[in-house]
Every structure is written in C-alpha cells, then in structure tokens.
Motif scaffolding. Structure first.
Motif, mmCIF file in Angstrom:
data_model
loop_
_atom_site.group_PDB
_atom_site.id
_atom_site.type_symbol
_atom_site.label_atom_id
_atom_site.label_comp_id
_atom_site.label_asym_id
_atom_site.label_seq_id
_atom_site.Cartn_x
_atom_site.Cartn_y
_atom_site.Cartn_z
ATOM 1 N N GLU A 90 -8.823 13.755 -24.117
ATOM 2 C CA GLU A 90 -7.921 12.818 -24.797
ATOM 3 C C GLU A 90 -7.294 13.482 -26.019
ATOM 4 N N THR A 106 -5.504 13.940 -29.742
ATOM 5 C CA THR A 106 -5.975 13.545 -31.070
ATOM 6 C C THR A 106 -4.906 12.860 -31.908
ATOM 7 N N ASP A 107 -3.645 12.978 -31.500
ATOM 8 C CA ASP A 107 -2.547 12.397 -32.273
ATOM 9 C C ASP A 107 -2.303 10.954 -31.805
ATOM 10 N N LYS A 121 -0.976 10.915 -28.016
ATOM 11 C CA LYS A 121 -2.066 10.995 -27.040
ATOM 12 C C LYS A 121 -1.788 10.229 -25.756
ATOM 13 N N LYS A 139 -11.513 20.624 -29.054
ATOM 14 C CA LYS A 139 -11.744 19.250 -29.509
ATOM 15 C C LYS A 139 -13.098 19.114 -30.205
ATOM 16 N N GLY A 183 -12.932 19.876 -33.722
ATOM 17 C CA GLY A 183 -12.029 19.040 -34.509
ATOM 18 C C GLY A 183 -10.593 19.512 -34.491
ATOM 19 N N GLY A 223 -8.637 19.558 -31.461
ATOM 20 C CA GLY A 223 -8.194 19.259 -30.103
ATOM 21 C C GLY A 223 -6.697 19.081 -29.985
ATOM 22 N N ARG A 247 -2.982 17.612 -29.463
ATOM 23 C CA ARG A 247 -2.371 16.358 -29.921
ATOM 24 C C ARG A 247 -2.083 15.436 -28.732
ATOM 25 N N SER A 259 -2.734 14.351 -24.705
ATOM 26 C CA SER A 259 -3.866 14.386 -23.785
ATOM 27 C C SER A 259 -3.611 15.425 -22.698
#
Length: 522
Positions: free
Chosen positions: A299, A301-302, A306, A351, A354, A356, A358, A360
C-alpha cells in the motif's frame, strides 16, 4: 531576501531532495541480488513443480511457493477468501455433434439455425411434437408472455427482441429497449424456469447475426468463465431462420404472424399452440482450466496517491511435462518471476524502513500466459483495483539469457511498448537506465512492423488494450526456448540482477513521482 538568492535556495533544496530520493532508490535496489534471484529460480524450476503448467498440481505448488514468500514479508492477503490468490477459470466448449430435423428434413447448423455451446447443456436429445408460439418469450411484471400458459415439456418458439409500437417498447414504456431486447439469455432463463423443454428464437436478422455467431461458436480458444451452468439455468436454446419458423408453423403461419402483429399493436400477450416434428441431438466438448494469479500488495504511503496503482507483472506458468520430459522454463519465465519477487521484496523493505512508495504497488505473478495470456486477461476483466486508477503495467518476461545478437555484450535488454501509449514512460525508463544501470536498451522488437509481434505476446498487452501504459522487458529468444533444455544452469544471474535493478528503478520512479504518467499517444 534577494530574489536570485531565494531561487538558488529553492534549486539547492530541489537538488538535495532529488539526491536523497536517488540514494533511497539505490539503497533498496541493492537488496535485489544474484544470490536471491538464483534461490527463487532454482526453486521454481525444480522437479517438485513439474514445469508449472497451468491447471496442474505443479502450477498450484508454484503459486503456493510465491504466496509463502509474500506471507513471510507480512504482505496483506488481498485475494479471495483471505488468500493471496485471484482464482481464474477458463472454459473451452465446442460442438462435437449438433443435428436437427424438421419433419425428416435435415437442417444445417450455421445455415438454418445456430446455437452457442456455452449456454447449452453438455448433451441434449429432443424429439418434439407439442410446441407453442409464445410471442417474444418475455416474463416481466409489465408484460408477460408466460402468464396463464403451461409450457411444461414443450418446445417454445418466440421472436427476437421485444414488442414495440410507434417506437416505444411495451416492456420499458419508452424508446429505450429493455433488457429483454438486449440480453437474449433472459429468455432462455425464463423458459427454463417455466418448464419449457427447449427454446427457439426466430432471428429476423439471421444472415447478419450468424456471421458474428460463427466466430464465437467456432472459436477454439479458452474463454473466461464465470460458469453459467446451463443445465441449471437455461433451456436448450437455438436461433432459427424465419424460413424454418414458417415451415414449422405450417398452415398456422398466418395465425402466428397475426398474433405477433396484435401483440405489437395492443401490448397484450397472445400464444398459438401447434404440432411439430422436430428432432435434435447435441453433444459438446467441454473442458475447464483453473489457475490463479498471485497478488503481492504494497500500500502506498501518500494519502493522495495511494489510490493509484503501479502493477508489476510476470507469468510464472510454463509448459509442464510431456510424458517423462519436464520443461523447467528457467528463462521462460522463472527469470521474470524471480525478478518480480525480488522487486516486491525491495518495495517491502522500503516500506518497513518508513520510506515506502507513495503510490500503491501490486506485484502480480500471473498464470495462463502460455495458454494465451489468460491470467492477465482475467485480471483486466475482473481487476482487484480500478483500471482507471492503474497508472502502468511493468512486465518482465524472459530476462535471464543472452541471445546470439548480443553474445559479445550481455548487458542489454529489449524494451517493448514503453512509447506506444505514453512518451513519459519511455523517458522515465531511459533516464533510470542512464542514471543507474547503463544497459544497452535495444528497441528492435518495439518496431510496429516487427514480424515477431512480441508487443502482442506477453501479459502487458492486456493492460495496453485497456489504455494503460505498459513496458515489457525481454532478452529475446534462444535455442532452448520452449524446450526441455531451458534449464537454470544457463541463466546469467549477473545480467539478470542488472535488469532487475532497472525494472525496480523505473517502477520506483513511477510509484513516487508527483504526477501520474500521461497517456499522450493512441
């Protein structure tokens, strides 16, 4: 603050952020190693998986192995019933025998009548004397040809379409056709529900429609199947010519056409019972092929990005066994499968740290490619994530060998399709290569006049057909292509690692850039 100094600071900040992104990409690309690729590839080509032919136990074991990797990385099980799988079913149906007589006159399939195998039982033997003309074969609250009529065990004959008067349908109440006019299967379903033994639909555009029907009926390819279970859902159904209908009605033909005209002018159902002498025999060939796509989902992160998706694909199936001979499919396509697994893990590691992507990312290993791109076709028809939100498909199919043309320069890869729909996709891949990997990018097979037509022969094409930009990485063919000699000892893992890095860098940029790539070509 002076304007030139302000602009200089912005430029410096931009350069710094870009350098940080480059370092992040390099950090996780480095997790794609020859050692790990070799481990996956030797496992996939082992005797345990028996060549991974779609629909076999070997293919299912290979799917389980891929899923076990995804589970070990704590990826969410987004497939069916809490698994990592999108199960696919393809059906191949054709007529082995189909015959019909009207009063001892031999009739010809695709000339006097036609029938689709997919909506008919596997075997049917009918001998009819009692029949009923039943208008348009509709059973709706607004209008029903069946109300008060017992058709149990009878041959039901109806017209195509629906009753219309002055441009309006008696069923929909408007000029817009109802589903009864656009989906003839509804007529076969209600005929079954009301106990009819068979259904004949008079096709008033028979010559025009039989030409299209012929393509479907004589098609020998596997078709996607949400199994219609015709024995349970449909009365045996045949489309017939108006001439055959007149022959069956005999002296009652004027009564039948008069009933039809009154139905259309008054909107009131009418029926005509009649005697016939129709004999039918039908038997079909039927086989099902079952496989599964394996889904590795990271998934984004944005919060804003995402819900957009970068799809990375490779097919994991191959040719299986022929007698005692096993086709290991090391290059085709354990090489691509291993590469996508390593790319998936690289995104997972990013990911976990931290950092990952942006957007998916869906790393999807598909089955059914060797049977006609079936797994990717199935996903394109029944996507897990909306196709309109799918940014790109990055496809890896055969990346572990060196062809004769490049035997003196193994650091190459054929790139196919990147500029067909999006000029940006081509530019992103070129930039990733010149920045990080410096492979020779060969566009020989991207030529639209290429007689091999590779652009149309791997899984990316089912995305491209839907208007989704796609890029296909390919090392070309070799003497071991589709032979038992396509073995893992012939794989160039150093070359394969560099290609894996390029695929990751391109995918990383696609998943992290501010704007999704534009479709600017047709």
């Amino acid at each position: 603050m002076k304007k030139p100094l302000f602009l200089s600071m912005i430029l410096l900040l931009s350069i710094t952020l870009k350098a940080q992104m480059d370092q992040t990409a390099q950090r996780f690309a480095s997790t794609i190693t020859a050692e790990d690729l070799k481990s996956h590839l030797f496992k996939l080509t082992s005797a345990e998986f028996e060549g991974r032919e779609t629909g076999t136990e070997g293919q299912r074991l290979a799917a389980d192995y891929i899923a076990s990797q995804m589970k070990s990385w704590n990826l969410p099980a987004i497939g069916e019933a809490g698994t990592y799988f999108q199960y696919i079913t393809f059906t191949n149906q054709s007529w082995r025998k189909i015959e019909m007589k009207d009063a001892d006159k031999e009739l010809r399939h695709l000339w006097d009548y036609y029938a689709y195998p997919g909506t008919n039982p596997k075997q049917f033997d009918g001998n009819f004397e009692d029949a009923v003309f039943l208008g348009f074969g509709i059973d709706a609250p607004e209008y029903s040809d069946y109300k008060g009529v017992d058709v149990t065990g009878k041959l039901v004959v109806v017209y195509d379409g629906e009753p219309m008067h002055q441009g309006k349908s008696w069923v929909s109440g408007s000029a817009t056709p109802s589903e009864w006019a656009t989906d003839w299967r509804k007529k076969a379903k209600v005929a079954k529900a009301n106990g009819a033994a068979a259904l004949f639909i008079i096709d008033r555009k028979f010559k025009e429609n039989v030409a299209e029907a012929r393509k479907a009926i004589l098609n020998s390819r596997n078709d996607m199947a949400k199994d219609e279970d015709p024995e349970a859902n449909y009365a045996p159904n045949y489309f017939i010519t108006t001439d055959l209908a007149k022959s069956m009605f005999g002296k009652l033909v004027s009564k039948v056409t008069g009933a039809r005209d009154k139905i259309e002018s008054k909107g009131k159902p009418r029926n005509v019972g009649f005697k016939c002498a129709v004999k039918m025999v039908a038997e079909k060939n039927y086989s099902q092929l079952k496989g599964s796509n394996v889904l590795g989902f990271i998934e984004g992160t944005d919060p804003k990005l995402k819900d957009e998706y970068v799809v990375v694909t490779a097919h994991y199936d191959h040719l299986g066994k022929r007698g005692d001979d096993m086709y290991p499919g090391a290059d085709d396509n354990a090489s691509g499968t291993s590469t996508v697994l390593e790319i998936c893990q690289a995104f997972v590691e990013a990911k976990k740290a931290g950092l990952g992507p942006r957007r998916s990312v869906l790393c999807m290993l598909v089955s059914g490619e060797e049977k006609g791109l079936l797994g990717s076709q199935y996903y394109a028809q029944y996507p897990i994530f909306p196709l309109e939100k799918t940014v790109v498909d990055v496809n890896v199919d055969m990346v572990g060998r060196v062809d004769d043309e490049h035997k003196d320069n193994p650091d190459y890869i054929y790139v196919i399709g990147a500029d067909r729909l999006s000029s940006e996709l081509h530019q992103i891949n070129e930039h990733a290569n010149s920045t990080y990997t410096n492979l020779t990018l060969d566009y020989k097979y991207n030529d639209e006049k290429d007689p091999n037509r590779y652009y149309y022969r791997s899984d990316h094409y089912n995305f491209a057909k839907k208007g989704i930009p796609a890029i296909f990485y390919f090392n070309g063919t070799h003497a071991d292509y589709h032979r038992t000699s396509d073995t893992p000892d012939k794989i160039n893992f150093e070359k394969m690692t560099k290609i894996g890095h390029l695929v990751f860098y391109t995918s990383w940029e696609l998943a992290n850039r501010d704007g999704r790539i534009k479709v600017d070509k047709k």
